[in-house]
Scaffold this motif. Structure first.
Motif, mmCIF file in Angstrom:
data_model
loop_
_atom_site.group_PDB
_atom_site.id
_atom_site.type_symbol
_atom_site.label_atom_id
_atom_site.label_comp_id
_atom_site.label_asym_id
_atom_site.label_seq_id
_atom_site.Cartn_x
_atom_site.Cartn_y
_atom_site.Cartn_z
ATOM 1 N N LEU A 131 -27.241 -46.620 94.257
ATOM 2 C CA LEU A 131 -26.150 -46.186 94.050
ATOM 3 C C LEU A 131 -25.374 -44.890 94.788
ATOM 4 O O LEU A 131 -26.774 -44.671 94.778
ATOM 5 C CB LEU A 131 -25.406 -46.068 92.486
ATOM 6 C CG LEU A 131 -24.357 -44.722 92.015
ATOM 7 C CD1 LEU A 131 -23.479 -46.128 92.228
ATOM 8 C CD2 LEU A 131 -23.754 -43.870 91.032
ATOM 9 N N ILE A 132 -25.395 -45.270 95.760
ATOM 10 C CA ILE A 132 -24.282 -44.040 96.498
ATOM 11 C C ILE A 132 -23.591 -43.191 96.314
ATOM 12 O O ILE A 132 -22.048 -43.736 95.762
ATOM 13 C CB ILE A 132 -24.249 -45.186 97.740
ATOM 14 C CG1 ILE A 132 -25.654 -45.655 98.709
ATOM 15 C CG2 ILE A 132 -23.956 -43.422 99.090
ATOM 16 C CD1 ILE A 132 -26.614 -45.086 98.432
ATOM 17 N N LEU A 133 -23.704 -41.872 95.910
ATOM 18 C CA LEU A 133 -22.644 -40.810 96.217
ATOM 19 C C LEU A 133 -22.978 -39.483 97.185
ATOM 20 O O LEU A 133 -23.642 -39.228 97.366
ATOM 21 C CB LEU A 133 -22.958 -40.242 95.038
ATOM 22 C CG LEU A 133 -22.836 -40.587 93.253
ATOM 23 C CD1 LEU A 133 -23.613 -40.430 92.660
ATOM 24 C CD2 LEU A 133 -21.974 -41.172 92.968
ATOM 25 N N GLU A 134 -21.787 -39.874 98.125
ATOM 26 C CA GLU A 134 -21.487 -38.192 98.788
ATOM 27 C C GLU A 134 -21.385 -36.922 98.004
ATOM 28 O O GLU A 134 -20.286 -37.043 97.089
ATOM 29 C CB GLU A 134 -20.290 -37.814 99.493
ATOM 30 C CG GLU A 134 -20.547 -39.772 100.814
ATOM 31 C CD GLU A 134 -19.270 -39.578 101.528
ATOM 32 O OE1 GLU A 134 -19.312 -38.989 102.444
ATOM 33 O OE2 GLU A 134 -18.142 -40.584 101.228
ATOM 34 N N SER A 135 -22.194 -35.740 98.254
ATOM 35 C CA SER A 135 -21.984 -34.609 97.705
ATOM 36 C C SER A 135 -22.897 -33.556 98.359
ATOM 37 O O SER A 135 -23.628 -33.722 99.389
ATOM 38 C CB SER A 135 -22.833 -34.988 96.099
ATOM 39 O OG SER A 135 -22.990 -33.725 96.000
ATOM 40 N N ASN A 136 -22.204 -32.187 98.334
ATOM 41 C CA ASN A 136 -22.669 -30.814 99.104
ATOM 42 C C ASN A 136 -23.420 -30.195 97.866
ATOM 43 O O ASN A 136 -23.803 -29.565 98.215
ATOM 44 C CB ASN A 136 -21.037 -30.591 99.664
ATOM 45 C CG ASN A 136 -21.090 -30.969 101.080
ATOM 46 O OD1 ASN A 136 -21.793 -31.823 101.666
ATOM 47 N ND2 ASN A 136 -19.738 -31.165 101.008
ATOM 48 N N GLU A 137 -23.253 -30.544 97.073
ATOM 49 C CA GLU A 137 -23.941 -29.954 95.843
ATOM 50 C C GLU A 137 -25.632 -30.119 96.101
ATOM 51 O O GLU A 137 -26.140 -30.705 97.033
ATOM 52 C CB GLU A 137 -24.220 -30.762 94.297
ATOM 53 C CG GLU A 137 -24.871 -29.816 93.240
ATOM 54 C CD GLU A 137 -24.152 -28.664 93.387
ATOM 55 O OE1 GLU A 137 -24.811 -27.780 93.498
ATOM 56 O OE2 GLU A 137 -23.318 -28.766 92.536
ATOM 57 N N THR A 138 -26.321 -28.879 96.280
ATOM 58 C CA THR A 138 -27.684 -28.715 96.799
ATOM 59 C C THR A 138 -28.084 -27.875 95.553
ATOM 60 O O THR A 138 -29.459 -28.035 95.374
ATOM 61 C CB THR A 138 -27.545 -27.773 97.646
ATOM 62 O OG1 THR A 138 -26.774 -26.227 97.015
ATOM 63 C CG2 THR A 138 -27.131 -28.212 99.233
ATOM 64 N N ASP A 139 -27.847 -27.522 94.405
ATOM 65 C CA ASP A 139 -28.540 -27.644 93.445
ATOM 66 C C ASP A 139 -29.097 -28.666 92.634
ATOM 67 O O ASP A 139 -28.867 -29.119 91.706
ATOM 68 C CB ASP A 139 -27.367 -26.570 91.485
ATOM 69 C CG ASP A 139 -28.288 -25.772 90.787
ATOM 70 O OD1 ASP A 139 -29.483 -27.066 90.350
ATOM 71 O OD2 ASP A 139 -27.854 -25.014 90.439
ATOM 72 N N TRP A 140 -30.407 -28.178 92.448
ATOM 73 C CA TRP A 140 -31.464 -30.246 91.714
ATOM 74 C C TRP A 140 -31.100 -29.665 90.107
ATOM 75 O O TRP A 140 -31.006 -31.157 90.123
ATOM 76 C CB TRP A 140 -32.816 -29.184 92.516
ATOM 77 C CG TRP A 140 -33.406 -29.420 93.447
ATOM 78 C CD1 TRP A 140 -33.391 -28.412 94.163
ATOM 79 C CD2 TRP A 140 -33.465 -30.710 94.100
ATOM 80 N NE1 TRP A 140 -33.674 -29.098 96.165
ATOM 81 C CE2 TRP A 140 -34.079 -30.946 95.707
ATOM 82 C CE3 TRP A 140 -33.489 -32.227 94.272
ATOM 83 C CZ2 TRP A 140 -34.370 -31.427 96.331
ATOM 84 C CZ3 TRP A 140 -33.746 -33.601 94.500
ATOM 85 C CH2 TRP A 140 -34.231 -32.908 96.154
ATOM 86 N N LYS A 141 -30.348 -29.081 89.488
ATOM 87 C CA LYS A 141 -30.706 -28.935 88.210
ATOM 88 C C LYS A 141 -29.148 -30.052 87.995
ATOM 89 O O LYS A 141 -29.581 -31.178 87.299
ATOM 90 C CB LYS A 141 -30.120 -27.983 87.514
ATOM 91 C CG LYS A 141 -31.858 -27.248 87.229
ATOM 92 C CD LYS A 141 -31.987 -25.638 86.887
ATOM 93 C CE LYS A 141 -33.162 -25.117 86.312
ATOM 94 N NZ LYS A 141 -33.120 -24.161 85.760
ATOM 95 N N LYS A 142 -28.067 -28.940 89.165
ATOM 96 C CA LYS A 142 -26.884 -30.152 88.830
ATOM 97 C C LYS A 142 -26.828 -31.623 89.045
ATOM 98 O O LYS A 142 -26.350 -32.092 88.619
ATOM 99 C CB LYS A 142 -26.237 -29.605 89.108
ATOM 100 C CG LYS A 142 -25.759 -27.776 88.689
ATOM 101 C CD LYS A 142 -24.904 -27.483 89.303
ATOM 102 C CE LYS A 142 -24.342 -25.561 89.687
ATOM 103 N NZ LYS A 142 -23.303 -25.184 89.709
ATOM 104 N N LEU A 143 -28.264 -31.691 90.304
ATOM 105 C CA LEU A 143 -28.054 -32.908 90.868
ATOM 106 C C LEU A 143 -28.454 -34.229 89.860
ATOM 107 O O LEU A 143 -28.308 -35.407 89.397
ATOM 108 C CB LEU A 143 -28.668 -33.137 92.114
ATOM 109 C CG LEU A 143 -27.863 -32.728 93.405
ATOM 110 C CD1 LEU A 143 -29.031 -32.602 94.595
ATOM 111 C CD2 LEU A 143 -26.742 -33.097 93.686
#
Length: 283
Positions: free
Chosen positions: A146-158
């Motif tokens: 599954l591919i998602l585009e995300s600019n999130e860099t917080d590993w816990k959130k990812l």
């Protein structure tokens, strides 16, 4: 029982590799325990999975590849693992650098090639199972992604997002690998993959890189070469886009590095420590 093994990694995606079927005479429960200990990063060698390079008596194929996830489950096709096993075949003299060779995995034919014996390319099967879904862009490149585009860099959130998808009703049965892509408009696309069977983020994922390339090709309406950058290094994917929702001539390329080789004594580790108890009481 003592068996020789090799430790390899492809862009940080690491594996324990045997050049024979060491699990042939083991029952399933013992096999799972041995693999979990082998892959454990405190009690074993430490790896994302275990590869078997089985001799095959055929003029058409160099070997058969079998893959197990670090949790002991039988794995679907592993892109970086296939590149590492091709490097091993070259080093052991089963095949020659500079020549293409075919090998089997799951009854399907794959092709390996290396000019220098270090940077390894593998030709995957055609990709024709992909498309948008509620959760993101779903594509099967030998393994489901599954591919998602995300600019999130917080590993816990990812991790929270990935685990929520991995164990959600649509995927809870067989599972799915969850990939986060960043800077998709750049020449080098950053990505990270949460892998089923490992149940964690890995330093790189070969079939995930191919899935990302398919996503980018669909986004730009053209095939070509794509550079995917993960924590463990860079992988290049080239593919040709056909008119009827199909990608052919799919090649995954990157380094495959031998870390070391040694012997593993099967049958000893499960008696040394209770792995479940140790993990449940870990800090």
């Amino acid at each position: 029982m003592k068996k020789h093994f090799y430790k390899y990694h492809g862009a940080g995606n690491d594996f324990v590799l045997f050049s024979e079927d060491v699990f042939e005479d083991m029952n399933y429960d013992v096999l799972v325990k041995e693999i979990r200990f082998l892959c454990h990063r405190r009690f074993g060698v430490g790896a994302d999975g275990v590869l078997l390079m089985k001799p095959i008596y055929s003029d058409n194929f160099a070997f058969e590849m079998v893959y197990y996830n670090s949790d002991g489950s039988r794995g679907s096709f592993c892109g970086n693992g296939s590149r590492c096993i091709c490097r091993t075949a070259i080093e052991l003299g089963w095949v020659k650098a500079g020549e293409e060779f075919d090998f089997l995995f799951g009854g399907k034919t794959y092709r390996g090639f290396s000019e220098d014996g270090i940077r390894i390319s593998v030709n995957l099967v055609d990709v024709n199972d992909f498309g948008d879904c509620k959760e993101g862009f779903l594509v099967d490149t030998g393994s489901p992604h599954l591919i998602l585009e995300s600019n999130e860099t917080d590993w816990k959130k990812l991790r929270k997002i990935a685990e929520g998808i991995r164990y959600s009703p649509p995927f809870s049965g067989n599972g799915v690998n969850v990939n986060f892509l960043r800077n998709t408009d750049k020449k080098a696309v950053d990505m990270v993959t949460y892998e089923r069977g490992v149940e964690d983020f890995t330093y790189a994922c070969g079939t995930g890189a191919v899935a990302a390339a398919v996503f980018l090709a669909e986004k730009t309406n053209k095939g070509g070469s794509f550079l995917l950058r993960s924590a463990g290094g860079e992988l290049t994917v080239s593919l040709e886009r056909q008119s009827l929702r199909r990608y052919t001539n799919v090649w995954l390329t990157g380094p495959a590095i031998k870390v070391f080789e040694s012997d593993w004594h099967f049958g000893n580790s499960p008696h040394v420590v209770n792995l479940e108890k140790a993990e449940n009481n870990s800090l």
